[in-house]
Motif scaffolding. Structure first.
Motif, PDB file in Angstrom:
ATOM      1  N   ARG A 112      21.457  -0.249 -13.613  1.00  0.00           N
ATOM      2  CA  ARG A 112      21.858   1.451 -14.098  1.00  0.00           C
ATOM      3  C   ARG A 112      21.149   1.828 -12.713  1.00  0.00           C
ATOM      4  N   PRO A 113      21.521   3.437 -11.986  1.00  0.00           N
ATOM      5  CA  PRO A 113      21.301   3.591 -10.535  1.00  0.00           C
ATOM      6  C   PRO A 113      19.344   3.303  -9.994  1.00  0.00           C
ATOM      7  N   GLU A 114      18.760   3.631 -10.789  1.00  0.00           N
ATOM      8  CA  GLU A 114      16.670   3.419 -10.550  1.00  0.00           C
ATOM      9  C   GLU A 114      16.890   1.756 -10.120  1.00  0.00           C
ATOM     10  N   ASP A 115      17.884   1.000 -10.455  1.00  0.00           N
ATOM     11  CA  ASP A 115      17.657  -0.683 -10.420  1.00  0.00           C
ATOM     12  C   ASP A 115      18.497  -0.878  -8.316  1.00  0.00           C
ATOM     13  N   VAL A 116      20.059   0.206  -8.659  1.00  0.00           N
ATOM     14  CA  VAL A 116      20.113  -0.367  -7.725  1.00  0.00           C
ATOM     15  C   VAL A 116      18.870  -0.084  -6.793  1.00  0.00           C
ATOM     16  N   TYR A 117      18.280   1.565  -6.723  1.00  0.00           N
ATOM     17  CA  TYR A 117      17.413   1.931  -6.075  1.00  0.00           C
ATOM     18  C   TYR A 117      16.434   0.824  -5.738  1.00  0.00           C
TER      19      TYR A 117
ATOM     20  N   VAL B  55      23.195  -4.129   7.485  1.00  0.00           N
ATOM     21  CA  VAL B  55      23.657  -3.336   6.933  1.00  0.00           C
ATOM     22  C   VAL B  55      23.732  -3.831   5.365  1.00  0.00           C
ATOM     23  N   ASP B  56      23.674  -2.489   4.396  1.00  0.00           N
ATOM     24  CA  ASP B  56      23.917  -2.529   2.743  1.00  0.00           C
ATOM     25  C   ASP B  56      25.543  -2.565   3.040  1.00  0.00           C
ATOM     26  N   TRP B  57      25.512  -3.477   2.089  1.00  0.00           N
ATOM     27  CA  TRP B  57      27.017  -3.877   2.080  1.00  0.00           C
ATOM     28  C   TRP B  57      26.216  -4.428   0.218  1.00  0.00           C
TER      29      TRP B  57
ATOM     30  N   GLU C  12      24.278   7.475  -5.108  1.00  0.00           N
ATOM     31  CA  GLU C  12      22.626   8.493  -4.428  1.00  0.00           C
ATOM     32  C   GLU C  12      21.662   7.444  -4.121  1.00  0.00           C
ATOM     33  N   ALA C  13      21.515   6.648  -5.868  1.00  0.00           N
ATOM     34  CA  ALA C  13      20.760   6.165  -5.721  1.00  0.00           C
ATOM     35  C   ALA C  13      19.973   4.894  -4.929  1.00  0.00           C
ATOM     36  N   ALA C  14      21.046   4.552  -3.829  1.00  0.00           N
ATOM     37  CA  ALA C  14      21.345   3.190  -2.818  1.00  0.00           C
ATOM     38  C   ALA C  14      21.073   4.172  -1.722  1.00  0.00           C
ATOM     39  N   VAL C  15      21.315   5.315  -1.144  1.00  0.00           N
ATOM     40  CA  VAL C  15      20.842   6.464  -0.451  1.00  0.00           C
ATOM     41  C   VAL C  15      19.234   6.917  -0.280  1.00  0.00           C
ATOM     42  N   ASP C  16      19.132   6.859  -1.441  1.00  0.00           N
ATOM     43  CA  ASP C  16      18.006   7.428  -1.298  1.00  0.00           C
ATOM     44  C   ASP C  16      16.700   6.661  -1.442  1.00  0.00           C
ATOM     45  N   ALA C  17      17.170   5.184  -1.223  1.00  0.00           N
ATOM     46  CA  ALA C  17      15.855   3.996  -1.250  1.00  0.00           C
ATOM     47  C   ALA C  17      16.220   3.687   0.631  1.00  0.00           C
ATOM     48  N   LEU C  18      17.390   3.799   0.910  1.00  0.00           N
ATOM     49  CA  LEU C  18      17.727   3.523   2.127  1.00  0.00           C
ATOM     50  C   LEU C  18      16.876   4.518   3.253  1.00  0.00           C
ATOM     51  N   GLU C  19      16.884   6.112   2.346  1.00  0.00           N
ATOM     52  CA  GLU C  19      16.524   6.564   3.326  1.00  0.00           C
ATOM     53  C   GLU C  19      14.591   6.908   3.254  1.00  0.00           C
ATOM     54  N   GLU C  20      14.050   6.264   2.590  1.00  0.00           N
ATOM     55  CA  GLU C  20      12.779   6.112   2.269  1.00  0.00           C
ATOM     56  C   GLU C  20      11.964   5.169   3.383  1.00  0.00           C
TER      57      GLU C  20
ATOM     58  N   GLU D 149      35.170  12.474  -5.872  1.00  0.00           N
ATOM     59  CA  GLU D 149      33.270  12.764  -5.660  1.00  0.00           C
ATOM     60  C   GLU D 149      33.411  11.422  -5.032  1.00  0.00           C
ATOM     61  N   PHE D 150      33.939  10.007  -3.943  1.00  0.00           N
ATOM     62  CA  PHE D 150      33.521   9.649  -2.759  1.00  0.00           C
ATOM     63  C   PHE D 150      33.299  10.068  -1.714  1.00  0.00           C
ATOM     64  N   SER D 151      34.946  11.085  -1.927  1.00  0.00           N
ATOM     65  CA  SER D 151      34.876  11.634  -0.318  1.00  0.00           C
ATOM     66  C   SER D 151      33.792  12.620  -0.017  1.00  0.00           C
ATOM     67  N   ASN D 152      33.305  13.336  -1.176  1.00  0.00           N
ATOM     68  CA  ASN D 152      32.176  14.272  -1.468  1.00  0.00           C
ATOM     69  C   ASN D 152      30.693  14.096  -1.191  1.00  0.00           C
ATOM     70  N   PHE D 153      31.221  12.326  -1.550  1.00  0.00           N
ATOM     71  CA  PHE D 153      29.188  11.803  -1.133  1.00  0.00           C
ATOM     72  C   PHE D 153      29.199  11.584   0.370  1.00  0.00           C
ATOM     73  N   VAL D 154      30.532  11.058   0.938  1.00  0.00           N
ATOM     74  CA  VAL D 154      30.613  10.791   1.910  1.00  0.00           C
ATOM     75  C   VAL D 154      30.313  11.573   3.454  1.00  0.00           C
ATOM     76  N   GLN D 155      31.187  13.082   2.934  1.00  0.00           N
ATOM     77  CA  GLN D 155      30.662  14.443   3.292  1.00  0.00           C
ATOM     78  C   GLN D 155      28.807  14.356   3.257  1.00  0.00           C
ATOM     79  N   ARG D 156      28.698  14.523   1.773  1.00  0.00           N
ATOM     80  CA  ARG D 156      27.651  15.289   1.926  1.00  0.00           C
ATOM     81  C   ARG D 156      26.105  14.504   1.975  1.00  0.00           C
ATOM     82  N   ARG D 157      26.270  13.179   2.527  1.00  0.00           N
ATOM     83  CA  ARG D 157      25.217  11.990   2.431  1.00  0.00           C
ATOM     84  C   ARG D 157      25.360  11.237   4.306  1.00  0.00           C
TER      85      ARG D 157
END
Length: 486
Positions: free
Chosen positions: A110-115, A134-136, A147-155, A179-187
């Protein structure tokens, strides 16, 4: 310094920091080594390196006498999301890894498991003196997972490069989705604390469907990191296709590169790419013989990586030792096969320390920012010191000591971007407690989802009758002689 409950307290972040009286490995162009020397950090950058430095009033002094002050280490390929499964696959082959993650259970995350995996893995890296990772991240089935992966890295108070990937869909599919392009632009824009790569592999299919993903990377100005030269998965055909279509660039990172021909190595060298060597992984799993001995002959830049904590420890001390061991073993074997004897070792401890620091910075295009202790660079600094350890003295050959003697427990202080994140052998703040709670939830979820029998069997999974033996990429039907499909 401790809080009332015994946790380590943060050191002041608004005051200069001085490492006083250590052996300093600058890792500058000349590999300058200074003894009884100081490193001064002011306003996030290295302000001075030298002996008996004068310091501003209010400076926090850290006693580095008897220790080694060096740049933070840089890991150019680590699947952080899998850290929640630490040690689970200790006896896996690469095929069993593919079965568990690619075919059977990876999609259950789940996203929370990636987090949770990213949070724990990021902290594990910092604890071992790895300041840039590098988070491959190839478990991103949905944008919510990303989103969850980046949330963790930012923490986590470390420096990261986010390698966006998805092993469950073709890169030509997820990379071209709006949605990928949008994610990159946002995060993923505008911070040297969180860089961006696209992470995907090239199967060698002559139709070259991966071209669409390379074109997206070019449009976004993102480098590509790719598992190349992996036995049974990627081979010379993929390198040739990348070269013929003009997608081999200095920003491209070729992970493993353990089963490539001289022609492929020459293409990498000619286009300025670099190789991320994961010697522990290659030796144990079977991607091919660890490639540093072959890469050196072609003058290709090298960086180091540890791959995944589902197998190995998340530190680069192990990576340096494994690289020296495999490279030297191959050098001896090649000489013996010709009736000769190696009398002078080609790969030196000094070189692998460079690969673990400056080499990683160059690979990631961060050489102007980190990787060496030079005035003006960001302060990513590690102090190796352990006065209670009989293995940390005498300090005679500092490069040899880093590569062969030191270990995670000897990481005394870690500074990232001028901020002290570990001191006196303990990570600062309450991050570890939070990571523990997240990991316990993830492990409990996976155990209940797989069931007791499935969980136990997963540590040595059966190999089913499936195309996994021919091609681990479930999103394509392509086969070739190299993947035993003909």
């Amino acid at each position: 310094m401790e809080t009332n409950d015994g946790r380590p307290a943060d050191l002041p972040t608004d005051r200069p920091v001085l490492f006083r009286g250590g052996t300093v490995l600058t890792m500058d162009d000349a590999h300058t080594v200074l003894t009884d020397a100081d490193v001064l950090v002011v306003d996030k950058v290295i302000a001075a390196v030298g002996q008996r430095l004068d310091v501003p009033e209010g400076t926090v002094e850290i006693d580095a006498r008897g220790g080694i002050v060096m740049p933070g280490m840089i890991d150019t390929h680590r699947h952080l999301w899998q850290t929640a499964m630490r040690g689970y696959g200790a006896d896996w082959t690469l095929t069993q890894y593919f079965v568990w993650y690619y075919l059977e259970h990876g999609m259950k995350f789940r996203p929370e498991d990636v987090y949770a995996g990213n949070l724990l893995g990021g902290l594990e890296a910092l604890d071992a003196g790895v300041t840039t990772t590098v988070d491959w991240s190839h478990g991103l089935r949905t944008i919510d997972h990303a989103e969850a992966a980046v949330d963790a890295l930012e923490e986590v108070p470390g420096r990261f490069v986010f390698g966006y990937g998805n092993i469950f869909a073709g890169p030509w599919e997820w990379a071209t989705a709006p949605e990928f392009s949008n994610f990159v632009q946002r995060r993923l824009r505008g911070s040297d604390m969180l860089g961006f790569q696209m992470a995907f592999d090239v199967t060698g299919d002559p139709a070259f469907p991966e071209k669409a993903a390379f074109e997206v990377a070019r449009e976004l100005g993102a480098g590509v990191t790719t598992h190349a030269g992996v036995w049974g998965a990627t081979n010379d055909d993929g390198i040739r296709l990348m070269h013929e279509h003009g997608f081999m660039t200095p920003e491209t990172v070729y992970v493993h590169s353990a089963t490539l021909s001289d022609d492929s190595y020459q293409r990498i060298a000619a286009t300025g790419g670099s190789v991320s060597v994961s010697s522990e992984s290659e030796s144990s799993c079977g991607q091919g013989y660890p490639s540093s001995w072959a890469i050196r002959a072609h003058g290709i830049p090298v960086s180091l990586s540890m791959d995944t904590s589902v197998w190995w420890s998340g530190d680069l001390f192990s990576a340096m030792r494994a690289t020296l061991a495999s490279d030297r073993a191959r050098e001896h074997l090649e000489a013996h096969a010709n009736g000769d004897t190696v009398t002078n070792i080609a790969l030196r401890a000094e070189q692998v320390v460079d690969w673990a620091t400056r080499g990683g910075a160059k690979t990631l295009g961060l050489d102007a920012i980190t990787g060496s202790l030079e005035v003006g660079k960001k302060a990513d600094v590690v102090l190796l010191k352990n006065d209670s350890s009989p293995a940390m003295f005498p300090l005679l050959n500092p490069y040899g000591h880093v590569a062969f003697q030191a270990q995670r427990a000897d990481v005394h202080t870690v500074v990232v971007d001028g901020r002290v994140v570990k001191h006196e052998h303990r990570l600062l703040g309450d991050h570890v407690a939070g990571a523990r709670r997240s990991i316990e939830d993830t492990v409990g979820y996976l155990q209940s989802t797989l069931g007791a029998e499935g969980w136990a069997e997963g540590m040595s999974p059966d190999i089913p009758e499936t195309k996994i033996l021919d091609n681990p990429y479930m999103y394509t039907e392509y086969r070739s002689a190299a993947t035993r499909g003909q």
